[in-house]
Design a protein around this motif. Structure first.
Motif, PDB file in Angstrom:
ATOM      1  N   SER A   1      15.205   5.674  10.560  1.00 27.04           N
ATOM      2  CA  SER A   1      15.205   4.235  10.824  1.00 27.04           C
ATOM      3  C   SER A   1      15.738   3.469   9.621  1.00 27.04           C
ATOM      4  CB  SER A   1      13.793   3.757  11.176  1.00 27.04           C
ATOM      5  OG  SER A   1      13.786   2.362  11.382  1.00 27.04           O
ATOM      6  N   ARG A   2      15.326   3.861   8.413  1.00 27.18           N
ATOM      7  CA  ARG A   2      15.852   3.211   7.194  1.00 27.18           C
ATOM      8  C   ARG A   2      17.364   3.396   7.098  1.00 27.18           C
ATOM      9  NH1 ARG A   2      10.856   4.903   5.166  1.00 27.18           N
ATOM     10  NH2 ARG A   2      11.657   6.916   4.494  1.00 27.18           N
ATOM     11  N   ASP A   3      17.830   4.616   7.381  1.00 29.96           N
ATOM     12  CA  ASP A   3      19.267   4.888   7.355  1.00 29.96           C
ATOM     13  C   ASP A   3      19.994   4.058   8.408  1.00 29.96           C
ATOM     14  OD1 ASP A   3      18.729   6.725   5.351  1.00 29.96           O
ATOM     15  OD2 ASP A   3      18.939   8.482   6.663  1.00 29.96           O
ATOM     16  N   PHE A   4      19.431   3.993   9.602  1.00 28.06           N
ATOM     17  CA  PHE A   4      20.007   3.200  10.690  1.00 28.06           C
ATOM     18  C   PHE A   4      20.121   1.731  10.279  1.00 28.06           C
ATOM     19  CE2 PHE A   4      19.041   0.631  14.574  1.00 28.06           C
ATOM     20  CZ  PHE A   4      20.260   0.798  15.214  1.00 28.06           C
ATOM     21  N   GLN A   5      19.046   1.199   9.711  1.00 29.64           N
ATOM     22  CA  GLN A   5      19.037  -0.216   9.351  1.00 29.64           C
ATOM     23  C   GLN A   5      19.841  -0.504   8.084  1.00 29.64           C
ATOM     24  OE1 GLN A   5      15.227  -2.179   9.743  1.00 29.64           O
ATOM     25  NE2 GLN A   5      14.656  -0.832  11.423  1.00 29.64           N
ATOM     26  N   ASN A   6      20.285   0.533   7.400  1.00 29.47           N
ATOM     27  CA  ASN A   6      21.163   0.350   6.246  1.00 29.47           C
ATOM     28  C   ASN A   6      22.614   0.719   6.589  1.00 29.47           C
ATOM     29  OD1 ASN A   6      21.477  -0.483   3.537  1.00 29.47           O
ATOM     30  ND2 ASN A   6      21.565   1.639   2.868  1.00 29.47           N
ATOM     31  N   SER A   7      22.895   0.906   7.873  1.00 26.14           N
ATOM     32  CA  SER A   7      24.242   1.295   8.283  1.00 26.14           C
ATOM     33  C   SER A   7      25.223   0.130   8.223  1.00 26.14           C
ATOM     34  CB  SER A   7      24.222   1.911   9.682  1.00 26.14           C
ATOM     35  OG  SER A   7      23.739   0.974  10.617  1.00 26.14           O
ATOM     36  N   VAL A   8      24.717  -1.080   8.138  1.00 29.63           N
ATOM     37  CA  VAL A   8      25.545  -2.263   7.906  1.00 29.63           C
ATOM     38  C   VAL A   8      25.057  -2.851   6.604  1.00 29.63           C
ATOM     39  CG1 VAL A   8      26.222  -4.531   8.771  1.00 29.63           C
ATOM     40  CG2 VAL A   8      25.835  -2.640  10.375  1.00 29.63           C
ATOM     41  N   ARG A   9      25.993  -2.949   5.633  1.00 28.47           N
ATOM     42  CA  ARG A   9      25.538  -3.318   4.296  1.00 28.47           C
ATOM     43  C   ARG A   9      26.677  -3.864   3.444  1.00 28.47           C
ATOM     44  NH1 ARG A   9      26.356   1.807   5.179  1.00 28.47           N
ATOM     45  NH2 ARG A   9      27.580   3.094   3.768  1.00 28.47           N
ATOM     46  N   VAL A  10      26.270  -4.449   2.327  1.00 30.17           N
ATOM     47  CA  VAL A  10      27.206  -4.866   1.288  1.00 30.17           C
ATOM     48  C   VAL A  10      27.372  -3.681   0.358  1.00 30.17           C
ATOM     49  CG1 VAL A  10      27.618  -6.464  -0.632  1.00 30.17           C
ATOM     50  CG2 VAL A  10      26.404  -7.256   1.423  1.00 30.17           C
ATOM     51  N   GLU A  11      28.611  -3.323   0.067  1.00 29.99           N
ATOM     52  CA  GLU A  11      28.855  -2.231  -0.867  1.00 29.99           C
ATOM     53  C   GLU A  11      28.568  -2.707  -2.290  1.00 29.99           C
ATOM     54  OE1 GLU A  11      32.154   1.128  -1.117  1.00 29.99           O
ATOM     55  OE2 GLU A  11      32.940  -0.842  -1.663  1.00 29.99           O
ATOM     56  N   GLN A  12      27.836  -1.899  -3.028  1.00 30.99           N
ATOM     57  CA  GLN A  12      27.547  -2.232  -4.425  1.00 30.99           C
ATOM     58  C   GLN A  12      28.841  -2.190  -5.215  1.00 30.99           C
ATOM     59  OE1 GLN A  12      24.524  -3.141  -6.145  1.00 30.99           O
ATOM     60  NE2 GLN A  12      26.109  -3.650  -7.601  1.00 30.99           N
ATOM     61  N   GLY A  13      29.265  -3.329  -5.716  1.00 29.70           N
ATOM     62  CA  GLY A  13      30.494  -3.396  -6.489  1.00 29.70           C
ATOM     63  C   GLY A  13      30.216  -3.313  -7.977  1.00 29.70           C
ATOM     64  N   SER A  14      31.281  -3.174  -8.739  1.00 29.06           N
ATOM     65  CA  SER A  14      31.155  -3.164 -10.191  1.00 29.06           C
ATOM     66  C   SER A  14      31.198  -4.600 -10.696  1.00 29.06           C
ATOM     67  CB  SER A  14      32.274  -2.327 -10.811  1.00 29.06           C
ATOM     68  OG  SER A  14      33.521  -2.846 -10.424  1.00 29.06           O
ATOM     69  N   SER A  15      30.991  -4.765 -11.960  1.00 29.57           N
ATOM     70  CA  SER A  15      30.988  -6.105 -12.537  1.00 29.57           C
ATOM     71  C   SER A  15      32.359  -6.760 -12.356  1.00 29.57           C
ATOM     72  CB  SER A  15      30.601  -6.049 -14.008  1.00 29.57           C
ATOM     73  OG  SER A  15      31.550  -5.302 -14.720  1.00 29.57           O
ATOM     74  N   ILE A  16      32.351  -8.080 -12.312  1.00 34.29           N
ATOM     75  CA  ILE A  16      33.566  -8.866 -12.084  1.00 34.29           C
ATOM     76  C   ILE A  16      33.768  -9.784 -13.276  1.00 34.29           C
ATOM     77  CG2 ILE A  16      34.660 -10.600 -10.605  1.00 34.29           C
ATOM     78  CD1 ILE A  16      32.891  -9.519  -8.300  1.00 34.29           C
ATOM     79  N   THR A  17      35.012  -9.923 -13.728  1.00 29.93           N
ATOM     80  CA  THR A  17      35.350 -10.882 -14.779  1.00 29.93           C
ATOM     81  C   THR A  17      36.226 -11.968 -14.169  1.00 29.93           C
ATOM     82  OG1 THR A  17      35.249  -9.179 -16.476  1.00 29.93           O
ATOM     83  CG2 THR A  17      36.434 -11.203 -17.035  1.00 29.93           C
ATOM     84  N   VAL A  18      35.813 -13.211 -14.355  1.00 27.09           N
ATOM     85  CA  VAL A  18      36.540 -14.361 -13.842  1.00 27.09           C
ATOM     86  C   VAL A  18      37.288 -14.985 -15.010  1.00 27.09           C
ATOM     87  CG1 VAL A  18      36.293 -16.661 -12.826  1.00 27.09           C
ATOM     88  CG2 VAL A  18      34.882 -14.763 -12.000  1.00 27.09           C
ATOM     89  N   LEU A  19      38.615 -15.132 -14.864  1.00 25.69           N
ATOM     90  CA  LEU A  19      39.448 -15.649 -15.951  1.00 25.69           C
ATOM     91  C   LEU A  19      40.042 -17.026 -15.657  1.00 25.69           C
ATOM     92  CD1 LEU A  19      41.282 -12.333 -16.865  1.00 25.69           C
ATOM     93  CD2 LEU A  19      39.313 -13.361 -18.019  1.00 25.69           C
TER      94      LEU A  19
END
Length: 174
Positions: A65-83
């Motif tokens: 059930s946890r896997d099912f409910q995590n099947s739609v998600r935001v992918e963990q991204g790396s840090s972002i630098t804004v210039l």
């Protein structure tokens, strides 16, 4: 017994949470197809001879059930630098379901040095795919900020886990 009633209630709650999650799918029935049979099997009287087996199957059902409910998600991204003072933050959303889904993406910086022009964005994600969303932001000062990305169903229920990404702002105008 009271213990059995509590167990039946827990199975019912798990099923209801799966059904609530499935409402984001274009075809909610297909998203939960087969899951009900799994939960009904847990309520079978055949487990009375094998309580350890029931405990093991219950643990497995909860993990599924946890896997099912995590099947739609935001992918963990790396840090972002804004210039620059105006840019777009890239966010990847994943849908492992075999049905397209509709979710709302909420983007929230934890401090005021970054303003999100459209904090809530409706996103359609095709079945078994990922999509990239670009969120327009404006930097208000240089520094570092954690930005939280969350998904919600149309009814406002959380979908998946909150993902936090560090953003460093070096706009050069300060």
């Amino acid at each position: 017994t009271r213990q059995w009633q509590d167990f039946v209630g827990a199975v019912k709650s798990l099923w209801e949470s799966d059904v609530a999650f499935a409402t984001i799918a274009a075809d909610p029935g297909s998203a939960v197809f087969g899951r009900w049979n799994r939960y009904q099997a847990l309520l079978s009287s055949t487990w009375s001879d094998n309580p350890n087996g029931l405990d093991s199957e219950w643990d497995r059902a909860q993990q599924e059930s946890r896997d099912f409910q995590n099947s739609v998600r935001v992918e963990q991204g790396s840090s972002i630098t804004v210039l620059s003072d105006q840019t777009q933050l890239p966010v990847t959303l994943i849908n492992d379901l075999e049905s397209s889904v509709v979710v709302s993406l909420l983007v929230r910086p934890t401090t005021g040095i970054l303003a999100v022009e459209e904090p809530l964005t409706r996103v359609d994600i095709e079945a078994s795919s990922s999509t990239r969303v670009f969120v327009p932001v404006q930097s208000l000062a240089n520094g570092s900020v954690l930005v939280e990305f969350s998904l919600f169903s149309a009814s406002g229920e959380p979908v998946g886990e909150v993902v936090t990404v560090p953003v460093t702002i070096r706009a050069g105008w300060e």
